[in-house]
Design an enzyme around this catalytic site. Structure first.
Site, short mmCIF file in Angstrom:
data_model
loop_
_atom_site.label_atom_id
_atom_site.label_comp_id
_atom_site.label_asym_id
_atom_site.label_seq_id
_atom_site.Cartn_x
_atom_site.Cartn_y
_atom_site.Cartn_z
N TYR A 1 18.32 -23.26 -0.19
CA TYR A 1 17.40 -24.08 0.14
C TYR A 1 16.37 -23.70 1.22
O TYR A 1 17.04 -22.95 2.12
CB TYR A 1 18.36 -25.40 0.76
CG TYR A 1 17.12 -26.54 1.11
CD1 TYR A 1 17.15 -27.35 -0.33
CD2 TYR A 1 16.62 -26.99 2.25
CE1 TYR A 1 16.23 -28.56 0.25
CE2 TYR A 1 15.83 -27.95 2.20
CZ TYR A 1 15.44 -28.53 1.13
OH TYR A 1 14.61 -29.67 1.46
N GLN B 1 17.81 -35.03 -2.92
CA GLN B 1 17.65 -34.82 -4.49
C GLN B 1 17.99 -33.36 -4.81
O GLN B 1 18.24 -33.09 -5.86
CB GLN B 1 16.33 -35.42 -5.12
CG GLN B 1 15.01 -35.11 -4.39
CD GLN B 1 14.67 -35.58 -3.03
OE1 GLN B 1 15.28 -35.88 -2.36
NE2 GLN B 1 13.38 -35.41 -2.77
N ASN C 1 17.09 -30.67 6.83
CA ASN C 1 17.02 -31.72 7.89
C ASN C 1 18.22 -32.30 7.55
O ASN C 1 19.06 -32.04 6.73
CB ASN C 1 15.69 -32.43 7.55
CG ASN C 1 15.56 -32.95 6.09
OD1 ASN C 1 16.62 -33.28 5.22
ND2 ASN C 1 14.55 -33.41 5.85
N SER D 1 20.29 -24.07 17.93
CA SER D 1 20.39 -22.53 18.12
C SER D 1 20.79 -22.42 19.69
O SER D 1 20.49 -23.02 20.55
CB SER D 1 18.94 -21.98 17.87
OG SER D 1 19.09 -20.59 17.90
N GLN E 1 14.83 -18.54 22.50
CA GLN E 1 15.78 -19.72 22.16
C GLN E 1 15.55 -21.26 22.15
O GLN E 1 15.40 -22.05 21.47
CB GLN E 1 17.26 -19.60 22.61
CG GLN E 1 18.07 -18.50 22.08
CD GLN E 1 17.97 -18.54 20.51
OE1 GLN E 1 18.56 -19.37 19.85
NE2 GLN E 1 17.45 -17.43 19.92
N HIS F 1 12.96 -23.02 20.03
CA HIS F 1 13.37 -23.64 18.66
C HIS F 1 13.20 -25.09 18.64
O HIS F 1 12.48 -25.52 17.69
CB HIS F 1 14.60 -22.88 18.28
CG HIS F 1 14.51 -21.77 17.64
ND1 HIS F 1 14.19 -21.43 16.53
CD2 HIS F 1 15.03 -20.52 17.96
CE1 HIS F 1 14.24 -20.03 16.21
NE2 HIS F 1 14.88 -19.54 17.01
N GLU G 1 26.41 -18.42 19.54
CA GLU G 1 25.61 -17.86 18.39
C GLU G 1 25.16 -16.23 18.46
O GLU G 1 25.27 -15.50 17.69
CB GLU G 1 24.49 -18.73 17.77
CG GLU G 1 23.68 -18.29 16.51
CD GLU G 1 22.53 -19.40 16.42
OE1 GLU G 1 22.21 -19.92 17.31
OE2 GLU G 1 22.17 -19.26 15.32
N HIS G 2 24.08 -16.37 19.60
CA HIS G 2 23.56 -15.08 19.89
C HIS G 2 24.07 -14.60 21.25
O HIS G 2 24.06 -15.53 22.27
CB HIS G 2 22.33 -15.16 20.17
CG HIS G 2 21.34 -15.56 18.64
ND1 HIS G 2 20.89 -16.98 18.48
CD2 HIS G 2 20.90 -15.03 17.92
CE1 HIS G 2 20.48 -17.13 17.50
NE2 HIS G 2 20.46 -15.91 16.82
N ASP H 1 16.52 -11.54 14.81
CA ASP H 1 15.84 -12.62 14.07
C ASP H 1 14.87 -12.11 12.97
O ASP H 1 14.91 -12.67 11.96
CB ASP H 1 14.78 -13.33 14.71
CG ASP H 1 15.89 -14.57 15.81
OD1 ASP H 1 17.06 -14.54 15.47
OD2 ASP H 1 15.24 -15.05 16.53
N GLU I 1 63.76 -25.03 -3.34
CA GLU I 1 62.68 -26.07 -3.07
C GLU I 1 62.75 -27.14 -4.32
O GLU I 1 61.55 -27.97 -4.43
CB GLU I 1 61.28 -25.37 -3.21
CG GLU I 1 61.19 -24.19 -2.07
CD GLU I 1 59.71 -23.58 -1.86
OE1 GLU I 1 59.00 -23.69 -2.98
OE2 GLU I 1 59.73 -22.65 -1.19
N HIS J 1 60.39 -24.14 -12.32
CA HIS J 1 59.91 -22.95 -11.94
C HIS J 1 60.71 -21.52 -12.36
O HIS J 1 60.73 -20.71 -12.67
CB HIS J 1 59.31 -22.90 -10.56
CG HIS J 1 58.14 -23.28 -10.18
ND1 HIS J 1 57.91 -24.83 -10.57
CD2 HIS J 1 57.03 -23.09 -9.69
CE1 HIS J 1 56.78 -25.12 -10.08
NE2 HIS J 1 56.27 -24.10 -9.50
#
Lengths: 430, 430
Positions: free
Chosen positions: A128, A190, A213, A236, A258, A261, A326-327, A360, A414, A419
């Site tokens: 996406y 969709q 989003n 971020s 950062q 963003h 994250e970074h 990045d 068991e 089995h």
């Protein structure tokens, strides 16, 4: 204006930062909306996809697929230096991620027994790509190329159609450079529904990756199980470790990279030097004045920016491992020698010159990374996210005879006599 | 009584089988219940855990931790042959999973640039073990040992306290053999909440694995993000590929070994021989008569059991890859030569003697596997589920100068001038 200063125990600092995100109040309504969209697409297929595209994107689609002509034309439109930079990034991403290719294995632990694991790429993956200002060609490369290296047979892309009909040329070029097979001009929930369940035109995929989003993120959560998904990314983050003597201008610029963003972005400096902290804080607000995205970055810095004062280098690492950013930048001259102290981070940037944006865009490491403290258990997107590890095992009749007793003991213990019987039968019968 | 026979195209057969599970009608109420339990445990800690244990398990706890005395006593109580079988299974699980250990890498793609990936085990893992009849010692080994091999520093277990105070000895012994550090006698959603958020007694973990009832599964979904979780397992499945000449008794026994798990279990035979299908169907109902768990297995076989008739071996594999079964048996004499046709399956059992229960108990391959068609994108639990892959990168000033142009082009193209500036600054300044 100023940044928030923190000091204290790890748990006090974690409490003050509250990495965990709260679910927005309107999430339940969004869940219902998205669920209805998915149901419509499952029932009506292409027709529903077209109707939602008209409703949400204001575009009437004849063909769901972006034509070859449009892609060719994008190559004519793109600035040569942008294409060149994308090609350079592609090469570096390929050379880095190729190291992640896994081998299967096979072993023969005893006579008549063979065991192994084979690595098989996913069959179909959907990527996406958001529209509008969050439409990043670099992210197209980061999401598609690891799948390509893994050997995924078919990679398709979903992106909303632009109202004026003019696609971001860099997005289409990046998709083609990365090896996307088909681009659907479909976005939103969709698109996720069509990717998961298929329509007359769109074949269902096995996994969906890529940012989006709230509609997209909610839809991904809802179709998870039917298909695989990557992690849902939070805001971020950057965490910087630095000591007295570091260049405050560098650190301030990286914190701001950062912060620009979005207003929820998080930028932390962890240091054992009050003087450095003060110098960085001053630089941050000075540099903010000339930043094009000043309003966004300033809000992020004032609301989430933190300068965390520790009493020693060891405490600096303890705190940073608990934050699991994250970074992570280790802005020490001898940063490499501290790498083994890093337990939790998405991607680590070593030394004063390794500014985070290098990762990045160009270094070749992936920029799809775990956020919100999830680096405690999750990792950067990579080739491993696009393969299955399939186990296999083979026993001869003689090997079954040797193993049968232990299997029957455990199965019966068991309460699973069926089995035990299936194995016992192999001993007895021809 | 009979099994359902299917034939037709892949999509017709998939539609008829409907692998996807429907959400139970009372899921919303359960979501609310579980959410309240998690909130209470976050607020009140141990006190809430004890109150829920009293309410749901009918047990008043003094200590949340299962004492060393109780574990020692379990070793005295356990049948020697059960302990021996567990030790044998442990050795095989260790020798198989050790092959899954990953190495990091480092490369130097150009002067002044270093990139790498290091593999770091998770710090703390929680393993959930259900109580009652679903309390399987074999699953303790399967969940704990891969984490142990990965190098996880601390592994804790959560299991509900038995009403009569007498734990299943085999569970405690398996936990100790596998190297569990602490066993908490806490179950249900309250255990998952405590594992994710911690209490006065229980330190929070980074990831939770292991099966559980609907309370546990719902709680795991809700805490996901704060901690990692394994996949939520659906009903157990087996898919068997066989041709004329296969032994119908073996195949029937293996179908029943899945069917006896629970009434939702799924057992599929895919064959190109109507005669074999009929013989297997007859054997299934004959063997059912003497199965201790007859009622359960019979319901599963009648409601979900399928005999799928294909027109060729190639079509058999196409169908089976679309079904993506948790367990796949290829009951051919020369099964190994068909392994490369397997694209989607959790674990593959090759040849007429490799009955699926061999993998459940002893072969050493993992029995925690992707269900409900998720083997299209997911894999058996393994060492890879207990590590993080942390990227790192280092650029010298000279290397930044070389890369700077391309980075600035891309950053500016994406409208992120702060990114461009952070890198440009490294070029210019000392």
């Amino acid at each position: 204006m100023n940044m928030t200063w923190l000091t204290g125990s790890v748990s006090e600092i974690l409490d003050a930062i509250m990495l965990e995100e709260k679910e927005p109040k309107d999430q339940a309504a969004l869940d219902n909306n998205v669920s209805a969209i998915i149901q419509e697409v499952r029932t009506l297929g292409d027709q529903a996809v077209k109707e939602y595209t008209e409703e949400f994107d204001g575009v009437t689609l004849d063909d769901l697929i972006v034509s070859e002509d449009i892609i060719t034309e994008a190559f004519e439109r793109i600035e040569p230096e942008v294409q060149q930079a994308l090609e350079c990034a592609k090469e570096n991403i390929l050379s880095y991620h190729t190291h992640q290719l896994e081998q299967g294995f096979i072993d023969f632990p005893q006579t008549g027994v063979m065991r192994g694991q084979k690595i098989v790429p996913l069959t179909r993956v959907g990527v996406y790509v958001p529209g509008g200002t969050a439409s990043y060609p670099s992210s197209v490369l980061m999401n598609v190329l690891p799948a390509k290296i893994a050997g995924v047979k078919e990679i398709v892309m979903f992106t909303p159609p632009p109202k004026d009909g003019v696609f971001n040329a860099a997005i289409l070029v990046a998709a083609r450079l990365a090896g996307v097979d088909t681009i659907y001009q479909v976005g939103g929930a969709q698109a996720i529904a069509a990717a998961a369940y298929g329509t007359q035109t769109i074949r269902p995929v096995d996994k969906i990756v890529g940012p989006g989003n709230r509609f997209v993120a909610t839809a991904k959560k809802q179709v998870f199980g039917k298909v695989g998904i990557d992690m849902i990314a939070g805001p971020s983050e950057i965490g910087i470790l630095a000591q007295a003597g570091a260049n405050p201008a560098y650190l301030a610029a990286d914190l701001l990279s950062q912060a620009e963003h979005d207003t929820f972005a998080r930028a932390f400096l962890v240091t054992d030097s009050k003087e450095l902290g003060e110098a960085v804080e001053k630089e941050v607000f000075a540099q903010l004045q000339t930043l094009p995205r000043k309003e966004i970055a300033q809000q992020a810095i004032v609301e989430q920016g933190k300068i965390i004062l520790a009493s020693s280098v060891s405490e600096m690492f303890t705190l940073m491992n608990a934050l699991a950013p994250e970074h992570l930048e280790i802005a020490f001259e001898d940063a490499m020698s501290y790498l083994d102290q890093v337990e939790n981070a998405g991607s680590v940037f070593l030394g004063p010159f390794t500014s985070e944006p290098i990762g990045d865009y160009l270094a070749g490491t992936n920029h799809v990374l775990p956020t919100s403290g999830t680096a405690r258990f999750a990792s950067a997107l990579g080739v491993h996210d696009f393969v299955k590890r399939i186990q296999y095992v083979s026993y001869t009749k003689e090997a079954v005879q040797q193993a049968s007793q232990a299997i029957q003991v455990l199965a019966n213990k068991e309460g699973l006599a069926g089995h035990a019987r299936a194995v016992a039968m192999r001993e007895e019968q021809k």
